[in-house]
Design a protein around this motif. Structure first.
Motif, PDB file in Angstrom:
ATOM      1  N   ILE A  31       0.866  -1.176   0.000  1.00 39.47           N
ATOM      2  CA  ILE A  31       0.000   0.000   0.000  1.00 39.47           C
ATOM      3  C   ILE A  31       0.899   1.221   0.000  1.00 39.47           C
ATOM      4  O   ILE A  31       1.651   1.442   0.958  1.00 39.47           O
ATOM      5  CB  ILE A  31      -0.934   0.001   1.224  1.00 39.47           C
ATOM      6  N   VAL A  32       0.833   1.997  -1.046  1.00 38.53           N
ATOM      7  CA  VAL A  32       1.808   3.065  -1.242  1.00 38.53           C
ATOM      8  C   VAL A  32       1.110   4.367  -1.597  1.00 38.53           C
ATOM      9  O   VAL A  32       0.049   4.368  -2.223  1.00 38.53           O
ATOM     10  CB  VAL A  32       2.818   2.666  -2.355  1.00 38.53           C
ATOM     11  N   ASN A  40       3.639  -1.807   4.084  1.00 40.73           N
ATOM     12  CA  ASN A  40       3.742  -0.358   3.914  1.00 40.73           C
ATOM     13  C   ASN A  40       4.649  -0.114   2.721  1.00 40.73           C
ATOM     14  O   ASN A  40       5.869  -0.238   2.805  1.00 40.73           O
ATOM     15  CB  ASN A  40       4.323   0.277   5.181  1.00 40.73           C
ATOM     16  N   GLY A  41       4.040   0.197   1.586  1.00 38.57           N
ATOM     17  CA  GLY A  41       4.783   0.351   0.342  1.00 38.57           C
ATOM     18  C   GLY A  41       5.680   1.567   0.295  1.00 38.57           C
ATOM     19  O   GLY A  41       6.495   1.692  -0.626  1.00 38.57           O
ATOM     20  N   ASN A  42       5.563   2.452   1.265  1.00 41.76           N
ATOM     21  CA  ASN A  42       6.503   3.569   1.331  1.00 41.76           C
ATOM     22  C   ASN A  42       7.904   3.084   1.685  1.00 41.76           C
ATOM     23  O   ASN A  42       8.884   3.806   1.479  1.00 41.76           O
ATOM     24  CB  ASN A  42       6.038   4.589   2.376  1.00 41.76           C
ATOM     25  N   HIS A  43       7.979   1.867   2.232  1.00 42.13           N
ATOM     26  CA  HIS A  43       9.272   1.320   2.637  1.00 42.13           C
ATOM     27  C   HIS A  43       9.543  -0.069   2.072  1.00 42.13           C
ATOM     28  O   HIS A  43      10.701  -0.465   1.974  1.00 42.13           O
ATOM     29  CB  HIS A  43       9.343   1.235   4.173  1.00 42.13           C
ATOM     30  N   SER A  60       6.411  12.234  -3.044  1.00 43.60           N
ATOM     31  CA  SER A  60       6.902  10.968  -2.508  1.00 43.60           C
ATOM     32  C   SER A  60       6.474   9.797  -3.374  1.00 43.60           C
ATOM     33  O   SER A  60       7.261   8.875  -3.644  1.00 43.60           O
ATOM     34  CB  SER A  60       6.385  10.788  -1.077  1.00 43.60           C
ATOM     35  N   LEU A  61       5.227   9.808  -3.851  1.00 39.11           N
ATOM     36  CA  LEU A  61       4.731   8.732  -4.704  1.00 39.11           C
ATOM     37  C   LEU A  61       5.445   8.731  -6.048  1.00 39.11           C
ATOM     38  O   LEU A  61       5.764   7.675  -6.595  1.00 39.11           O
ATOM     39  CB  LEU A  61       3.219   8.873  -4.895  1.00 39.11           C
TER      40      LEU A  61
END
Length: 398
Positions: A41-42, A125-128, A145-146
């Motif tokens: 999920i990003v 957590n797709g941010n990481h 960021s995306l």
């Protein structure tokens, strides 16, 4: 003196120049970074992603084994647990409501897959942490960021619009050519988001094949048990026909020297894990098709009917490693009329590595679904001439 030209083949030194293979040609399970069914999920703040994952996991954890993956932020205080700080590489705590295992060394990709092998649903957590599939949150304050992670968006399956989002970013439309075919929901449409994951997991239910165990030497019987004619044909073929009503494909498990004796059109699957009896037959099936489930049935069950097989299939639970009947003699599971899920492959290999080749021991010590048979008498197997005569009389009375 004329120089002689020498050709060196890096692939190998066989005379025909064929490529030399160093390793066996194994079929690998269809795993992502962590497991079979994983989504990153990003695009939103980490708190938003964590909250969404909580909602999905809370709704689906009664049906499926769910897992979550995240990374601690650099500004968080992360003190090493006591024993690790004192030099231990591993510490284990048996808590009242859960168990805790702390490692000192980082996990490589193989260790991660092993750790998450039992999970049916993995959210990250797709941010990481990238994953095989992605859910993109359109969050205005996270646009930059995306955009930095746009190369990771190679399998987007759903788009979520945050409260401050009015439309999908142009760079997302460019990176995801089929974006207009994807489900698009508001971030607060929780039930629709949960239903998306539920449908995806239902679609991912492993295909069910049948495996008739007919490779034994029948030493107690004195002749091949699979050749006994109880129902107008050899028992191995009768069992294959029974399984055909519930399985997409059915194979007769046999020793390599038996394979040519299996009649057409019946399919055979020779053992590649030799000398392990039924355990080796089950492992051989998974080696051939590691992403599919196997309904394994011994060939020496002459009373088994479609009723018992149908109930087993109807009660199949893909969240556990297997669905089995309880033995009619004790509280233990009966391993030779069992549905073994793909996630059991790793477990079977693990027990083998510890020196065990008993499928019942695997079931006893694993998370399984254990059922009471509709008719326990149908679990009767025949191993000796005396048992054969008793079953003959029973069949005459049916």
């Amino acid at each position: 003196m004329q120089k002689q030209e020498v050709n060196v083949t890096l692939e190998g030194n066989n005379q025909e120049g064929k490529k030399h293979k160093k390793h066996a040609d194994l079929k690998r399970p269809s795993l992502g970074n962590f497991g079979r069914n994983e989504w990153a999920i990003v695009g939103g703040p980490c708190t938003t992603i964590k909250f969404l994952a909580d909602q999905v996991i809370n709704a689906l954890s009664s049906e499926y084994k769910c897992a979550y993956i995240d990374t601690t932020h650099n500004d968080d205080v992360t003190l090493m647990p006591a024993k690790l700080a004192n030099g231990a590489f591993l510490e284990y705590y048996d808590q009242v409501n859960y168990t805790q295992l702390n490692y000192k060394e980082p996990f490589n990709s193989f260790k991660l897959k092993e750790t998450f092998a039992s999970a049916d649903l993995i959210l990250a957590n797709g941010n990481h942490n990238p994953a095989k599939a992605q859910v993109v949150i359109i969050y205005e304050n996270k646009r930059a960021s995306l955009q930095k992670r746009v190369e990771q968006l190679d399998n987007v399956q759903m788009i979520l619009l945050a409260d401050n989002a009015t439309e999908i970013f142009d760079f997302i439309k460019e990176a995801v050519p089929h974006w207009n075919e994807l489900p698009v929901y508001r971030l607060d449409e929780t039930e629709m988001i949960i239903d998306f994951f539920r449908k995806q997991l239902h679609k991912a239910k492993p295909k069910l094949n049948g495996l008739v165990l007919a490779g034994g030497k029948s030493e107690r019987m004195g002749f091949d048990k699979g050749s006994v004619n109880w129902h107008g044909k050899e028992q191995r073929y009768h069992m294959a026909d029974l399984l055909g009503s519930f399985c997409e494909e059915v194979f007769i498990s046999c020793r390599p020297d038996q394979q040519l004796r299996i009649e057409s059109p019946y399919l055979s699957l020779p053992d590649t894990f030799l000398g392990l009896g039924p355990y080796g037959a089950i492992l051989s099936a998974f080696r051939d098709r590691p992403d599919e489930a196997w309904l394994v049935v011994a060939c020496d069950l002459p009373l088994l009917s479609e009723k018992s097989l149908g109930y087993l299939v109807d009660q199949r639970n893909v969240a556990t490693i297997a669905t089995a009947y309880q033995s009619r003699f004790n509280d233990f599971p009966e391993p030779l009329i069992t549905i073994w899920e793909p996630k059991s492959y790793r477990v079977l290999l693990s027990f083998l590595a510890q020196g065990y080749s008993c499928p019942r021991k695997v079931l006893i010590n694993s998370d399984i679904t254990l059922l009471n048979a509709p008719d326990p008498e149908e679990m009767t197997n025949v191993n000796t001439p005396e048992e054969l005569e008793k079953v003959k009389l029973a069949l005459q009375q049916i």
